[in-house]
Design an enzyme around this catalytic site. Structure first.
Site, PDB file in Angstrom:
ATOM      1  N   ASP A  60       0.805  -1.231   0.000  1.00  0.00           N
ATOM      2  CA  ASP A  60       0.000   0.000   0.000  1.00  0.00           C
ATOM      3  C   ASP A  60       0.833   1.274   0.000  1.00  0.00           C
ATOM      4  OD1 ASP A  60      -2.847  -0.717   0.076  1.00  0.00           O
ATOM      5  OD2 ASP A  60      -2.344  -1.761   1.928  1.00  0.00           O
ATOM      6  N   HIS A 160     -12.097   6.024   5.578  1.00  0.00           N
ATOM      7  CA  HIS A 160     -11.459   7.188   6.203  1.00  0.00           C
ATOM      8  C   HIS A 160     -12.402   8.394   6.205  1.00  0.00           C
ATOM      9  CE1 HIS A 160      -7.350   5.457   4.798  1.00  0.00           C
ATOM     10  NE2 HIS A 160      -7.381   5.375   6.107  1.00  0.00           N
ATOM     11  N   CYS A 247      -5.116  10.252  -1.413  1.00  0.00           N
ATOM     12  CA  CYS A 247      -4.175   9.351  -0.722  1.00  0.00           C
ATOM     13  C   CYS A 247      -2.859   9.164  -1.462  1.00  0.00           C
ATOM     14  CB  CYS A 247      -4.831   8.010  -0.464  1.00  0.00           C
ATOM     15  SG  CYS A 247      -5.423   7.196  -1.913  1.00  0.00           S
TER      16      CYS A 247
HETATM   17  C1  CIR Z   1      -5.544   0.638   2.893  1.00  0.00           C
HETATM   18  O1  CIR Z   1      -6.527  -0.049   3.124  1.00  0.00           O
HETATM   19  O2  CIR Z   1      -4.845   1.106   3.779  1.00  0.00           O
HETATM   20  C2  CIR Z   1      -5.171   0.867   1.452  1.00  0.00           C
HETATM   21  N1  CIR Z   1      -5.475  -0.295   0.682  1.00  0.00           N
HETATM   22  C3  CIR Z   1      -5.897   2.073   0.906  1.00  0.00           C
HETATM   23  C4  CIR Z   1      -5.524   3.336   1.599  1.00  0.00           C
HETATM   24  C5  CIR Z   1      -6.125   4.542   0.973  1.00  0.00           C
HETATM   25  N2  CIR Z   1      -5.746   5.690   1.695  1.00  0.00           N
HETATM   26  C6  CIR Z   1      -6.420   6.807   1.716  1.00  0.00           C
HETATM   27  O3  CIR Z   1      -7.456   6.927   1.114  1.00  0.00           O
HETATM   28  N3  CIR Z   1      -5.939   7.806   2.455  1.00  0.00           N
END
Ligand code: CIR
Length: 254
Positions: A60, A160, A247
């Protein structure tokens, strides 16, 4: 001048964390192409982009937003809620140390950057599956002396806080009211997404332009009608890893 820190998509992204989505095959070249287009869009909007190399064993790691909170005064290295993501902070801290003095969130606090939304001197912290009230308290202790107020907000039904609400103008947010109570943002103008596009609330404001997922045309029309300039980006391959627009970068003033 603003800088965006990004990180190349990991070859192991197929092993990403998933909370609300079922696992689907991720086309790595396509995910990388979408990520490059994202970086190009940031450059087109006048940002310098510092693109870090992939972290091959951290699935990630492309989602750099979750590792740090960068303010004018300092950078706070976060403690992501998923164990698998905690090692991502190491290389981000090394880079951010060139630009800011560093602070760190300590256990038992945990918080993903996706749960931190800053509107001027107000810092909203989502209480989600990833982020807890210890983190909101530590952020308060770190930031109150700098003149920020910290507001903890319960988040339900999405990963989130910024899955449910993002900034789209100086004092306005785009929200999904099914996932967050609009009254949490006292005094802030809110525009609700089109209910048929629940994931549309994650947009990325760069200057005066809102980068917007190509899969959400109805919500985009709502922004058009409100006079908010948008630029469309296709990020559906990254979305299979439960990522979106905010993100993939850490943006701050140099
Ligand atoms: C997670 O589940 O941590 C990652 N697959 C996706 C994170 C996405 N982050 C974000 O939107 N800030």
């Amino acid at each position: 001048m603003k800088l965006a820190i990004t990180r190349q998509v990991s070859r192991s992204i197929a092993d990403c964390e998933l909370t609300y989505l079922a696992r689907e095959t991720i086309d790595l070249p396509r995910a990388r192409a979408q990520h490059s287009a994202y970086e190009a869009a940031l450059r087109d909007l006048g940002l310098a982009v510092l693109s870090l190399p992939e972290e091959p064993s951290l699935p990630d790691a492309v989602f750099v937003e979750d590792t740090a909170l960068v303010l004018d005064e300092c950078a706070i290295i976060l403690r992501p809620g998923a164990n698998s993501r905690r090692p991502e902070t190491k290389s981000v801290a090394q880079v951010l140390g060139r630009f800011r003095s560093l602070r760190r969130i300590q256990p038992p606090a945990q918080v993903d950057g996706g749960d931190v939304l800053c509107l001027d001197r107000r810092v909203y912290v989502g209480l989600s599956q990833r982020s807890n009230s210890h983190a909101a308290a530590q952020l308060h202790d770190l930031l109150a002396p700098l003149g920020y107020t910290v507001h903890a907000i319960p988040v339900a039904g999405c990963l989130h806080l910024k899955s449910a609400a993002t900034q789209i103008g100086p004092d306005s947010v785009l929200i999904n009211p099914a996932w967050i109570d609009p009254d949490c943002f006292h005094g802030v103008r809110s525009i609700a997404i089109d209910p048929s596009e629940p994931r549309a609330a994650n947009s990325l404001l760069v200057g005066e332009t809102v980068l917007f997922g190509a899969d959400f045309p109805r919500t985009r029309r709502l922004l058009d009608r409100a006079g908010i300039p948008t630029k469309e980006l296709r990020v559906d391959e990254l979305a299979k890893a439960e990522g979106a627009l905010t993100c993939c970068s850490l943006i701050f003033s140099l």
